[in-house]
Design an enzyme around this catalytic site. Sequence first.
Site, mmCIF file in Angstrom:
data_model
loop_
_atom_site.group_PDB
_atom_site.id
_atom_site.type_symbol
_atom_site.label_atom_id
_atom_site.label_comp_id
_atom_site.label_asym_id
_atom_site.label_seq_id
_atom_site.Cartn_x
_atom_site.Cartn_y
_atom_site.Cartn_z
ATOM 1 N N GLU A 94 4.489 -10.965 -17.781
ATOM 2 C CA GLU A 94 3.662 -12.130 -17.459
ATOM 3 C C GLU A 94 2.207 -11.910 -17.844
ATOM 4 O O GLU A 94 1.715 -10.782 -17.820
ATOM 5 C CB GLU A 94 3.767 -12.416 -15.948
ATOM 6 C CG GLU A 94 5.179 -12.826 -15.560
ATOM 7 C CD GLU A 94 5.400 -13.038 -14.062
ATOM 8 O OE1 GLU A 94 6.303 -13.814 -13.723
ATOM 9 O OE2 GLU A 94 4.686 -12.441 -13.239
ATOM 10 N N CYS A 107 -5.682 -12.427 -18.268
ATOM 11 C CA CYS A 107 -5.268 -11.208 -17.563
ATOM 12 C C CYS A 107 -3.976 -10.720 -18.201
ATOM 13 O O CYS A 107 -2.967 -11.425 -18.174
ATOM 14 C CB CYS A 107 -5.074 -11.561 -16.093
ATOM 15 S SG CYS A 107 -4.426 -10.219 -15.098
ATOM 16 N N CYS A 114 5.745 -1.268 -12.874
ATOM 17 C CA CYS A 114 4.738 -0.204 -12.703
ATOM 18 C C CYS A 114 5.367 0.911 -11.890
ATOM 19 O O CYS A 114 6.073 0.648 -10.922
ATOM 20 C CB CYS A 114 3.503 -0.756 -11.979
ATOM 21 S SG CYS A 114 2.218 0.499 -11.729
ATOM 22 N N CYS A 118 2.348 0.871 -5.362
ATOM 23 C CA CYS A 118 1.404 0.533 -4.286
ATOM 24 C C CYS A 118 2.128 -0.392 -3.311
ATOM 25 O O CYS A 118 2.844 -1.306 -3.727
ATOM 26 C CB CYS A 118 0.158 -0.140 -4.859
ATOM 27 S SG CYS A 118 -0.743 0.952 -5.979
ATOM 28 N N CYS A 121 1.763 -4.387 -3.530
ATOM 29 C CA CYS A 121 1.763 -5.016 -4.854
ATOM 30 C C CYS A 121 3.189 -5.363 -5.280
ATOM 31 O O CYS A 121 4.077 -4.509 -5.255
ATOM 32 C CB CYS A 121 1.130 -4.053 -5.856
ATOM 33 S SG CYS A 121 1.276 -4.584 -7.570
ATOM 34 N N GLY A 163 1.387 -3.441 -14.331
ATOM 35 C CA GLY A 163 1.343 -2.092 -14.873
ATOM 36 C C GLY A 163 0.017 -1.386 -14.725
ATOM 37 O O GLY A 163 -0.999 -1.988 -14.389
ATOM 38 N N GLU A 164 0.036 -0.085 -14.980
ATOM 39 C CA GLU A 164 -1.157 0.754 -14.873
ATOM 40 C C GLU A 164 -1.616 1.106 -16.296
ATOM 41 O O GLU A 164 -0.977 1.929 -16.979
ATOM 42 C CB GLU A 164 -0.816 2.012 -14.060
ATOM 43 C CG GLU A 164 -1.865 3.100 -14.085
ATOM 44 C CD GLU A 164 -3.273 2.632 -13.749
ATOM 45 O OE1 GLU A 164 -3.488 2.019 -12.693
ATOM 46 O OE2 GLU A 164 -4.186 2.895 -14.564
ATOM 47 N N SER A 195 -8.609 -2.062 -15.561
ATOM 48 C CA SER A 195 -8.512 -1.698 -14.145
ATOM 49 C C SER A 195 -7.521 -0.552 -13.955
ATOM 50 O O SER A 195 -6.443 -0.555 -14.544
ATOM 51 C CB SER A 195 -8.046 -2.915 -13.347
ATOM 52 O OG SER A 195 -7.899 -2.581 -11.984
ATOM 53 N N SER A 217 -9.304 0.277 -8.488
ATOM 54 C CA SER A 217 -8.683 -0.338 -7.314
ATOM 55 C C SER A 217 -8.784 0.623 -6.148
ATOM 56 O O SER A 217 -8.046 1.601 -6.084
ATOM 57 C CB SER A 217 -7.218 -0.649 -7.629
ATOM 58 O OG SER A 217 -7.159 -1.596 -8.670
ATOM 59 N N HIS A 219 -9.414 -0.118 -2.303
ATOM 60 C CA HIS A 219 -8.603 -0.641 -1.184
ATOM 61 C C HIS A 219 -8.719 0.105 0.139
ATOM 62 O O HIS A 219 -8.184 -0.356 1.144
ATOM 63 C CB HIS A 219 -7.114 -0.725 -1.544
ATOM 64 C CG HIS A 219 -6.836 -1.422 -2.831
ATOM 65 N ND1 HIS A 219 -7.355 -2.654 -3.135
ATOM 66 C CD2 HIS A 219 -6.105 -1.054 -3.913
ATOM 67 C CE1 HIS A 219 -6.943 -3.017 -4.340
ATOM 68 N NE2 HIS A 219 -6.202 -2.062 -4.835
ATOM 69 N N CYS A 337 -3.565 -11.969 -8.168
ATOM 70 C CA CYS A 337 -3.512 -10.514 -8.254
ATOM 71 C C CYS A 337 -2.370 -9.983 -7.416
ATOM 72 O O CYS A 337 -2.230 -10.338 -6.245
ATOM 73 C CB CYS A 337 -4.780 -9.895 -7.673
ATOM 74 S SG CYS A 337 -6.228 -10.214 -8.605
HETATM 75 N N1 SAH Z 1 -2.541 -1.049 -12.075
HETATM 76 C C1 SAH Z 1 -3.904 -1.408 -12.210
HETATM 77 C C2 SAH Z 1 -4.061 -2.732 -12.876
HETATM 78 C C3 SAH Z 1 -3.455 -3.895 -12.124
HETATM 79 S S1 SAH Z 1 -4.786 -4.769 -11.487
HETATM 80 C C4 SAH Z 1 -4.593 -1.375 -10.863
HETATM 81 O O1 SAH Z 1 -3.900 -1.295 -9.870
HETATM 82 O O2 SAH Z 1 -5.799 -1.388 -10.844
HETATM 83 C C5 SAH Z 1 -4.146 -5.683 -10.215
HETATM 84 C C6 SAH Z 1 -5.163 -5.713 -9.088
HETATM 85 O O3 SAH Z 1 -4.626 -6.508 -8.046
HETATM 86 C C7 SAH Z 1 -5.382 -4.323 -8.518
HETATM 87 O O4 SAH Z 1 -6.684 -4.179 -8.036
HETATM 88 C C8 SAH Z 1 -4.403 -4.343 -7.385
HETATM 89 O O5 SAH Z 1 -4.694 -3.348 -6.457
HETATM 90 C C9 SAH Z 1 -4.577 -5.743 -6.864
HETATM 91 N N2 SAH Z 1 -3.457 -6.204 -6.060
HETATM 92 C C10 SAH Z 1 -2.187 -5.759 -6.073
HETATM 93 N N3 SAH Z 1 -1.441 -6.430 -5.172
HETATM 94 C C11 SAH Z 1 -2.261 -7.317 -4.586
HETATM 95 C C12 SAH Z 1 -2.066 -8.326 -3.594
HETATM 96 N N4 SAH Z 1 -0.877 -8.529 -3.064
HETATM 97 N N5 SAH Z 1 -3.124 -9.073 -3.229
HETATM 98 C C13 SAH Z 1 -4.341 -8.884 -3.800
HETATM 99 N N6 SAH Z 1 -4.577 -7.962 -4.757
HETATM 100 C C14 SAH Z 1 -3.556 -7.181 -5.135
HETATM 101 FE FE1 SF4 Z 2 0.808 -0.561 -10.245
HETATM 102 FE FE2 SF4 Z 2 -1.655 -1.547 -9.971
HETATM 103 FE FE3 SF4 Z 2 0.423 -2.668 -8.655
HETATM 104 FE FE4 SF4 Z 2 -0.457 -0.254 -7.931
HETATM 105 S S1 SF4 Z 2 -1.588 -2.198 -7.829
HETATM 106 S S2 SF4 Z 2 1.690 -0.831 -8.215
HETATM 107 S S3 SF4 Z 2 -1.040 0.616 -9.888
HETATM 108 S S4 SF4 Z 2 0.103 -2.602 -10.856
#
Ligand code: SAH
Ligand code: SF4
Length: 367
Positions: A94, A107, A114, A118, A121, A163-164, A195, A217, A219, A337
């Site tokens: 996506e 984006c 991934c 997390c 996510c 993904g990362e 990111s 990221s 958090h 996100c």
């Molecule tokens: N893997 C990388 C790139 C993905 S960015 C990373 O984690 O940074 C996606 C962003 O959305 C990250 O900052 C992630 O932590 C955040 N994210 C993930 N799940 C979310 C959610 N349920 N609500 C708000 N932000 C979230």
């Molecule tokens: Fe992967 Fe980023 Fe989601 Fe964490 S927040 S699972 S690193 S996509």
Amino acid sequence: MTELRPNIKDFEPAALRERLKQEGLPGYRADQIVGWLYARGVEDWEEMTDLGQDLRRTLADMFETRALELETVQHSIDGTSKGTLRARDGAVLEAVVIPEEDRTTLCVSTQVGCPLACSFCATGAMGLTRNLTTGEILDQFIRMREALPEGRSITNLVFMGMGEPLLNLPNVIPAVRTLVDPKAFGIAPRRVTVSTSGVVPRIAELLEEVPVNLAVSLHAATDEVRDVLVPLNKKFPLSELLGALRKLPRLSRRHPIFFEYTLMEGVNDSVADARRLLKILAGIPAKLNVIPMNAHPDAPYRPPSAEVASRFMGVLVRGGMVSTLRRARGSDIDAACGQLALREAHDQLSRKAEIGDPTEAPTKPAA
Ligand code: SAH
Ligand code: SF4
């Protein structure tokens, strides 16, 4: 299985020049092809009229030009649109376009799923299927650009989809180089943000190779909480992550690190959390994006109330931190996100959850 020809978009412009040189072709040919493919979005060799018929045929025999097909586009009531794209091996991913007054941000995803799991996510709950190729990263731009309304163009790019990115640098770096190449997409590097959830050993490598903005990221302000939200923290704890960031060259108020902080009710939203955050980030040129949790079925977290969010922001602002509370975009179509996960995968996961498959269940936090 029939052997696939290499995709020409997997070669960044400099590599394409080298590859064509091996065929005895001069460098300007690569520039012409790059202009057709990226600046003009032409993928049919026959339309590349300044290449000559023989050359067009040779190239058509050597290379594929398309990496992704657009399956569907969903439109949110706030203008955000989400594209579902299919790769040649059937993998589905996506990409999201977020129009704002002064910019249009794309984006992009860098992996299908991934591996970092997390706990808040949706992508993390899918696990990893595979890395995306350079051509697949670039085709998200091309396919979504084709789907934009007349008169709109993509001005900004964030690597914040599925993904990362730092676990796929060999494909992400050539993609960024093509995006910022004036003959290709010509996006200014300051409009590209990558990111990471904190793959510490890869951060300096990324910034040495391409001059993009870095988003981290975060958090959480303690290892105890971050270990639960971002399991990668057990490998690279806050002290290591922040220590590595402090050592990065070229950081300044004009070139800060963007920190993302997803606010979750009762988990990381207290006044004490905000104060700790100010303390651990002291001395790092930073901008903090606070994003209320986008709820989804794979995570047990909720966003805090508006009062709690604004109390959190108040502490940060009074502490001198440049911070913004971002509103969710596209949540009605699961485009916000952390909501990017394929519907099919979602359905499979929830079926597994119903029948109680313990090996596949996403990690749930203790608190
Ligand atoms: N893997 C990388 C790139 C993905 S960015 C990373 O984690 O940074 C996606 C962003 O959305 C990250 O900052 C992630 O932590 C955040 N994210 C993930 N799940 C979310 C959610 N349920 N609500 C708000 N932000 C979230
Ligand atoms: Fe992967 Fe980023 Fe989601 Fe964490 S927040 S699972 S690193 S996509």
